[in-house]
Structures are given as C-alpha cells and as structure tokens.
Design an enzyme around this catalytic site. Sequence first.
Site, PDB file in Angstrom:
ATOM      1  N   VAL A  46     -28.243 -38.804  14.198  1.00 41.30           N
ATOM      2  CA  VAL A  46     -28.919 -38.336  12.988  1.00 41.30           C
ATOM      3  C   VAL A  46     -27.948 -38.359  11.806  1.00 41.30           C
ATOM      4  O   VAL A  46     -28.324 -38.701  10.684  1.00 41.30           O
ATOM      5  CB  VAL A  46     -29.510 -36.920  13.190  1.00 41.30           C
ATOM      6  CG1 VAL A  46     -30.115 -36.383  11.894  1.00 41.30           C
ATOM      7  CG2 VAL A  46     -30.558 -36.927  14.302  1.00 41.30           C
ATOM      8  N   CYS A  47     -26.692 -38.013  12.054  1.00 43.70           N
ATOM      9  CA  CYS A  47     -25.694 -37.891  10.983  1.00 43.70           C
ATOM     10  C   CYS A  47     -25.594 -39.140  10.096  1.00 43.70           C
ATOM     11  O   CYS A  47     -25.643 -39.016   8.864  1.00 43.70           O
ATOM     12  CB  CYS A  47     -24.330 -37.542  11.559  1.00 43.70           C
ATOM     13  SG  CYS A  47     -24.321 -35.976  12.466  1.00 43.70           S
ATOM     14  N   PRO A  48     -25.473 -40.339  10.647  1.00 44.18           N
ATOM     15  CA  PRO A  48     -25.357 -41.492   9.749  1.00 44.18           C
ATOM     16  C   PRO A  48     -26.615 -41.732   8.919  1.00 44.18           C
ATOM     17  O   PRO A  48     -26.525 -42.225   7.795  1.00 44.18           O
ATOM     18  CB  PRO A  48     -25.068 -42.667  10.683  1.00 44.18           C
ATOM     19  CG  PRO A  48     -25.481 -42.224  12.034  1.00 44.18           C
ATOM     20  CD  PRO A  48     -25.323 -40.733  12.054  1.00 44.18           C
ATOM     21  N   LEU A  51     -26.147 -39.229   5.967  1.00 40.26           N
ATOM     22  CA  LEU A  51     -25.072 -39.636   5.068  1.00 40.26           C
ATOM     23  C   LEU A  51     -25.431 -40.921   4.331  1.00 40.26           C
ATOM     24  O   LEU A  51     -25.102 -41.080   3.151  1.00 40.26           O
ATOM     25  CB  LEU A  51     -23.766 -39.790   5.840  1.00 40.26           C
ATOM     26  CG  LEU A  51     -23.238 -38.508   6.500  1.00 40.26           C
ATOM     27  CD1 LEU A  51     -21.956 -38.792   7.270  1.00 40.26           C
ATOM     28  CD2 LEU A  51     -23.036 -37.399   5.501  1.00 40.26           C
TER      29      LEU A  51
END
Length: 187
Positions: A46-48, A51
């Site tokens: 999920v993080c990328p 970002l």
Amino acid sequence: MSQINSQIKPFTATAYHAGKFVPLSDADLKGKWSVVFFYPADFTFVCPTELGDLADNYAEFKKLGVEIYSVSTDTHFTHKAWHDTSDTIKKIAYPMIGDPTGVICRNFDVMIEADGLADRGTFVIDPSGTIQLVEVSAGGIGRDASELLRKIKAAQYVAAHPGEVCPAKWKEGEKTLAPSFDLVGKI
C-alpha cells in the site's frame, strides 16, 4: 490526549531528498505549512501507492506553500535504494525521512511498538509548528492525496479568516460558515 493544536516535538533526522542525504529537524517544518506522512515500510504494498499519489500531486501541494515529509522507520539508505529501484518511488521529489530509532514516530504517537513500524498517520502542521490535522488509519487502508489537499485548503482558509469555519465537503471558493448565536439550530 489529542495532538490537535499542540506543538511538534523536537527531532533530528536524515532524509533522502533530491539525490542527496540531508539533515532535517523540527525547525525545518516551521515557517511554512507541512505534511508529515508516516507509513509502515519501504518495499511494501500500500505504501508505494500512497507515496506515488503524493508525488503525482506534489505540484499542487507546492502551489499551496506546503512541503511534504514522508517518514518510516527505514533508514535514509533504504529510502535511496527504494527510490533507485522503483518506478513509482522515482517520482518522489519531497524529502523521505529515515526514522530507524522511532523518535519521530513516537513524537507523533504513531509507533507500532510490537513491530517497530509506523501507523499510517497524516499530520498537517501550520507555519507556527502547530498540528492542525491528525489522521491515522489501519495498515490496509490507503490514503488519498486529493482529499488531503482539500483539508489543507480548508485549514489554510480557516487560519486566514478568523471567525469562519468550513462545513463538510467544503471546496475552495464555496460558502463558509460564521458561527454565532443566531446560527444555532438553523443548519
């Protein structure tokens, strides 16, 4: 205890930014609007997407005078390696702060102690270093940069127009409210 209207706590760190390792501290967040955007870890799922969404909207944040600081418990070295190997992360032009000791995560109360990782926490900080918005979500729930932009515009409007407030779903240019005795029960 709520962090709203509290001052950010002191910290020093190293970030990967514009192809370099740069020192950053709480002082760098003052004098402008800032977003401190915590996420669990580099090289994840999920993080990328989050970002990358911020990177795609970064010009809009800059137009509002807002700097974004992403933070995870990874090191600045890991941020560089991720930036060098991921097409999504290569788009990032904002500072990526390394917090391997968890000081910043603890300052903002988003440290998942059992895992040594950060919760998905978003903090909007005004130029005086005062926290104006706090949003923390579960690890599987990604955030939306366009909604964050809307909230920042509302926070900036309220800061510039004392005595006015922005109702739900308010968008720039729409009508605001001026709380008063006469308005009670009429909304």
